[in-house]
Design a protein around this motif. Structure first.
Motif, PDB file in Angstrom:
ATOM      1  N   SER A 167       0.800  -1.228   0.000  1.00 14.56           N
ATOM      2  CA  SER A 167       0.000   0.000   0.000  1.00 14.56           C
ATOM      3  C   SER A 167       0.832   1.278   0.000  1.00 14.56           C
ATOM      4  O   SER A 167       0.305   2.352  -0.281  1.00 14.56           O
ATOM      5  CB  SER A 167      -0.951   0.010   1.196  1.00 14.56           C
ATOM      6  OG  SER A 167      -0.227  -0.060   2.406  1.00 14.56           O
ATOM      7  N   ALA A 168       2.110   1.193   0.340  1.00 14.01           N
ATOM      8  CA  ALA A 168       2.935   2.402   0.404  1.00 14.01           C
ATOM      9  C   ALA A 168       3.220   2.949  -0.996  1.00 14.01           C
ATOM     10  O   ALA A 168       3.456   2.188  -1.935  1.00 14.01           O
ATOM     11  CB  ALA A 168       4.251   2.111   1.113  1.00 14.01           C
ATOM     12  N   ARG A 169       3.194   4.274  -1.115  1.00 18.66           N
ATOM     13  CA  ARG A 169       3.617   4.909  -2.353  1.00 18.66           C
ATOM     14  C   ARG A 169       5.136   5.040  -2.334  1.00 18.66           C
ATOM     15  O   ARG A 169       5.735   5.354  -1.305  1.00 18.66           O
ATOM     16  CB  ARG A 169       2.980   6.283  -2.513  1.00 18.66           C
ATOM     17  CG  ARG A 169       1.489   6.233  -2.834  1.00 18.66           C
ATOM     18  CD  ARG A 169       0.947   7.620  -3.082  1.00 18.66           C
ATOM     19  NE  ARG A 169       1.669   8.298  -4.167  1.00 18.66           N
ATOM     20  CZ  ARG A 169       1.510   9.588  -4.473  1.00 18.66           C
ATOM     21  NH1 ARG A 169       0.685  10.339  -3.762  1.00 18.66           N
ATOM     22  NH2 ARG A 169       2.191  10.129  -5.461  1.00 18.66           N
ATOM     23  N   VAL A 170       5.759   4.803  -3.493  1.00 21.52           N
ATOM     24  CA  VAL A 170       7.220   4.788  -3.593  1.00 21.52           C
ATOM     25  C   VAL A 170       7.676   5.873  -4.573  1.00 21.52           C
ATOM     26  O   VAL A 170       7.091   6.027  -5.652  1.00 21.52           O
ATOM     27  CB  VAL A 170       7.734   3.414  -4.053  1.00 21.52           C
ATOM     28  CG1 VAL A 170       9.265   3.411  -4.169  1.00 21.52           C
ATOM     29  CG2 VAL A 170       7.283   2.318  -3.081  1.00 21.52           C
ATOM     30  N   ALA A 171       8.699   6.624  -4.176  1.00 24.24           N
ATOM     31  CA  ALA A 171       9.285   7.636  -5.049  1.00 24.24           C
ATOM     32  C   ALA A 171      10.790   7.449  -5.080  1.00 24.24           C
ATOM     33  O   ALA A 171      11.404   7.056  -4.082  1.00 24.24           O
ATOM     34  CB  ALA A 171       8.945   9.046  -4.562  1.00 24.24           C
ATOM     35  N   ARG A 172      11.381   7.702  -6.232  1.00 22.96           N
ATOM     36  CA  ARG A 172      12.836   7.688  -6.345  1.00 22.96           C
ATOM     37  C   ARG A 172      13.380   9.101  -6.135  1.00 22.96           C
ATOM     38  O   ARG A 172      12.708  10.081  -6.451  1.00 22.96           O
ATOM     39  CB  ARG A 172      13.260   7.171  -7.717  1.00 22.96           C
ATOM     40  CG  ARG A 172      12.881   5.724  -7.983  1.00 22.96           C
ATOM     41  CD  ARG A 172      13.380   5.283  -9.347  1.00 22.96           C
ATOM     42  NE  ARG A 172      13.048   3.884  -9.641  1.00 22.96           N
ATOM     43  CZ  ARG A 172      13.451   3.238 -10.722  1.00 22.96           C
ATOM     44  NH1 ARG A 172      14.206   3.876 -11.637  1.00 22.96           N
ATOM     45  NH2 ARG A 172      13.122   1.971 -10.905  1.00 22.96           N
ATOM     46  N   ALA A 173      14.612   9.176  -5.611  1.00 23.33           N
ATOM     47  CA  ALA A 173      15.161  10.496  -5.324  1.00 23.33           C
ATOM     48  C   ALA A 173      16.682  10.498  -5.409  1.00 23.33           C
ATOM     49  O   ALA A 173      17.339   9.471  -5.220  1.00 23.33           O
ATOM     50  CB  ALA A 173      14.726  10.969  -3.932  1.00 23.33           C
ATOM     51  N   VAL A 174      17.208  11.662  -5.688  1.00 17.13           N
ATOM     52  CA  VAL A 174      18.629  11.960  -5.572  1.00 17.13           C
ATOM     53  C   VAL A 174      18.747  13.049  -4.521  1.00 17.13           C
ATOM     54  O   VAL A 174      18.031  14.055  -4.577  1.00 17.13           O
ATOM     55  CB  VAL A 174      19.231  12.433  -6.912  1.00 17.13           C
ATOM     56  CG1 VAL A 174      20.683  12.849  -6.734  1.00 17.13           C
ATOM     57  CG2 VAL A 174      19.108  11.333  -7.966  1.00 17.13           C
ATOM     58  N   ARG A 175      19.596  12.825  -3.524  1.00 18.22           N
ATOM     59  CA  ARG A 175      19.751  13.762  -2.405  1.00 18.22           C
ATOM     60  C   ARG A 175      18.409  14.055  -1.724  1.00 18.22           C
ATOM     61  O   ARG A 175      18.131  15.179  -1.306  1.00 18.22           O
ATOM     62  CB  ARG A 175      20.443  15.050  -2.850  1.00 18.22           C
ATOM     63  CG  ARG A 175      21.873  14.839  -3.348  1.00 18.22           C
ATOM     64  CD  ARG A 175      22.607  16.156  -3.550  1.00 18.22           C
ATOM     65  NE  ARG A 175      22.719  16.901  -2.302  1.00 18.22           N
ATOM     66  CZ  ARG A 175      23.622  16.666  -1.343  1.00 18.22           C
ATOM     67  NH1 ARG A 175      24.502  15.660  -1.499  1.00 18.22           N
ATOM     68  NH2 ARG A 175      23.649  17.392  -0.254  1.00 18.22           N
ATOM     69  N   SER A 176      17.573  13.040  -1.654  1.00 16.77           N
ATOM     70  CA  SER A 176      16.299  13.086  -0.932  1.00 16.77           C
ATOM     71  C   SER A 176      15.329  14.144  -1.463  1.00 16.77           C
ATOM     72  O   SER A 176      14.422  14.580  -0.751  1.00 16.77           O
ATOM     73  CB  SER A 176      16.535  13.337   0.570  1.00 16.77           C
ATOM     74  OG  SER A 176      17.295  12.318   1.147  1.00 16.77           O
ATOM     75  N   ARG A 177      15.485  14.542  -2.703  1.00 19.19           N
ATOM     76  CA  ARG A 177      14.613  15.590  -3.255  1.00 19.19           C
ATOM     77  C   ARG A 177      13.343  14.968  -3.844  1.00 19.19           C
ATOM     78  O   ARG A 177      13.385  14.338  -4.896  1.00 19.19           O
ATOM     79  CB  ARG A 177      15.368  16.396  -4.313  1.00 19.19           C
ATOM     80  CG  ARG A 177      16.481  17.254  -3.716  1.00 19.19           C
ATOM     81  CD  ARG A 177      17.088  18.192  -4.750  1.00 19.19           C
ATOM     82  NE  ARG A 177      18.065  19.073  -4.129  1.00 19.19           N
ATOM     83  CZ  ARG A 177      17.783  20.237  -3.560  1.00 19.19           C
ATOM     84  NH1 ARG A 177      16.531  20.664  -3.552  1.00 19.19           N
ATOM     85  NH2 ARG A 177      18.723  20.976  -3.027  1.00 19.19           N
ATOM     86  N   VAL A 178      12.261  15.173  -3.132  1.00 13.74           N
ATOM     87  CA  VAL A 178      10.933  14.773  -3.593  1.00 13.74           C
ATOM     88  C   VAL A 178      10.000  15.953  -3.373  1.00 13.74           C
ATOM     89  O   VAL A 178      10.312  16.897  -2.651  1.00 13.74           O
ATOM     90  CB  VAL A 178      10.411  13.528  -2.840  1.00 13.74           C
ATOM     91  CG1 VAL A 178      11.248  12.304  -3.134  1.00 13.74           C
ATOM     92  CG2 VAL A 178      10.355  13.791  -1.332  1.00 13.74           C
ATOM     93  N   ASP A 179       8.836  15.907  -3.983  1.00 12.84           N
ATOM     94  CA  ASP A 179       7.822  16.921  -3.745  1.00 12.84           C
ATOM     95  C   ASP A 179       7.455  16.897  -2.259  1.00 12.84           C
ATOM     96  O   ASP A 179       7.095  15.839  -1.730  1.00 12.84           O
ATOM     97  CB  ASP A 179       6.595  16.615  -4.605  1.00 12.84           C
ATOM     98  CG  ASP A 179       5.517  17.682  -4.508  1.00 12.84           C
ATOM     99  OD1 ASP A 179       5.558  18.500  -3.568  1.00 12.84           O
ATOM    100  OD2 ASP A 179       4.627  17.685  -5.369  1.00 12.84           O
TER     101      ASP A 179
END
Length: 329
Positions: A167-179
């Motif tokens: 159920s978790a939404r997953v996002a990829r990031a570089v240097r923890s940069r997400v919306d």
């Protein structure tokens, strides 16, 4: 629901939690408070949070056991000028204990709600066994440092995550940069899901159930410890780098999991930040962190690992400073 939303940020040592917290508070108009939890007895990350963008509180000691009472008091002590809270758990804490107290403590429950649990994964150094609890509880997962691995590695990580938590939404990031909206203001934490899929006793606050107990005892591996050093003075970073390289050659593989510090270099106005993860480290002067000359320049450094020799690490570190004696926690 007009209660203050709380995002619990978790992840193993060096995954990029503090970087994520700074990114969020700098990218949102929310009036944030950050509760920074350190496994050791002094806080290094406290000096790395952008205090111009948030109220910063520090809780030393593992938030799911020895530091639990301090975490509780820090939350209750927050002022009315805050509309969002981020709790950055130490890399060795079980987030279920933090989420649980927000749900079962009556005073906290009246004022706060768990908004989300965001778990940061270091794609390069990911070891599933160290983050199972953090992945199970999460409703948001950030696979960080994606620039350091190939696509097959990322696919393997995401497949494993999906096998543990669908159920978790997953996002990829570089240097923890997400919306930032991926992390705060999500209303994504579900007590029902936790009871069904993670811990059926999550809301049990009866006398036979310790609400501070971690989900699994491995988080309290007796071989793990922290060595903390603080002193007023300066450091020769060139010689310190050389000593760290020698130390890494001598220590058994993976015994030194994480090491970090905020250091004073004589004659320099900015703080020198050194960060290390296993056998890799780097350091630089922080462009936004300057010393306040109205106060003594206190160096802080912490080692986290297995079978650490406190006396040896302290003596070695202090040999590259202008102070013969350290205050060691």
């Amino acid at each position: 629901d007009d209660r203050i939303p709380v995002t619990v940020v978790c992840g193993f040592l060096g995954a990029g939690k503090t970087t994520l917290v700074n990114h969020v508070i700098r990218s949102t108009e929310r009036r944030c408070a950050v509760i920074e939890n350190e496994f050791g007895e002094i806080s290094v990350d406290e000096d790395l949070i952008d205090a111009t963008r948030a109220v910063v509180e520090c809780v030393e000691g593992c938030a799911c056991c020895s530091g639990f009472g301090r975490l509780n008091r820090a939350l209750k002590g927050l002022g009315d000028d805050v509309d969002t809270v981020l709790v950055e758990a130490s890399g060795l804490s079980s987030p279920i204990a933090i989420a649980r107290v927000l749900c079962v403590d009556r005073e906290l429950r009246r004022r706060f709600r768990v908004d989300s649990v965001a778990t940061v994964i270091d794609a390069e150094h990911f070891v599933p066994e160290t983050q199972i609890d953090q992945i199970l509880l999460a409703d948001r997962i950030i696979v960080n440092k994606t620039d350091l691995v190939d696509e097959s590695r990322l696919a393997d990580i995401e497949k494993l995550v999906a096998g543990l938590n669908t159920s978790a939404r997953v996002a990829r990031a570089v240097r923890s940069r997400v919306d930032p909206a991926f992390v705060v203001g999500t209303h994504s934490f579900s007590v029902h899901r936790v009871l069904e899929e993670v811990d059926p006793e999550f809301l049990d606050d009866g006398p036979c159930h310790d609400p501070t107990a971690p989900l699994r005892p491995r988080w309290h591996d007796p071989t793990l410890s922290a060595v903390s050093i603080s002193f007023v003075g300066a450091v020769n970073v060139t010689l310190l780098h050389a000593w760290l390289n020698q130390l890494l050659d001598l220590l058994p593989h993976d015994d030194l999991l994480r090491y970090k510090g905020v250091l004073n270099v004589k004659g320099m106005p900015n703080k020198f930040v050194l960060q290390g993860l296993r056998d890799r480290f780097d350091g630089a002067f922080h462009p936004d962190a300057t010393w306040d000359d109205a106060h003594p320049r206190e160096c802080k450094f912490a080692f986290i690992g297995r079978y650490l020799n406190k006396e040896r690490l302290t003596r070695g570190f202090m040999s590259w400073t202008d102070r013969p004696v350290a205050v060691v926690a």
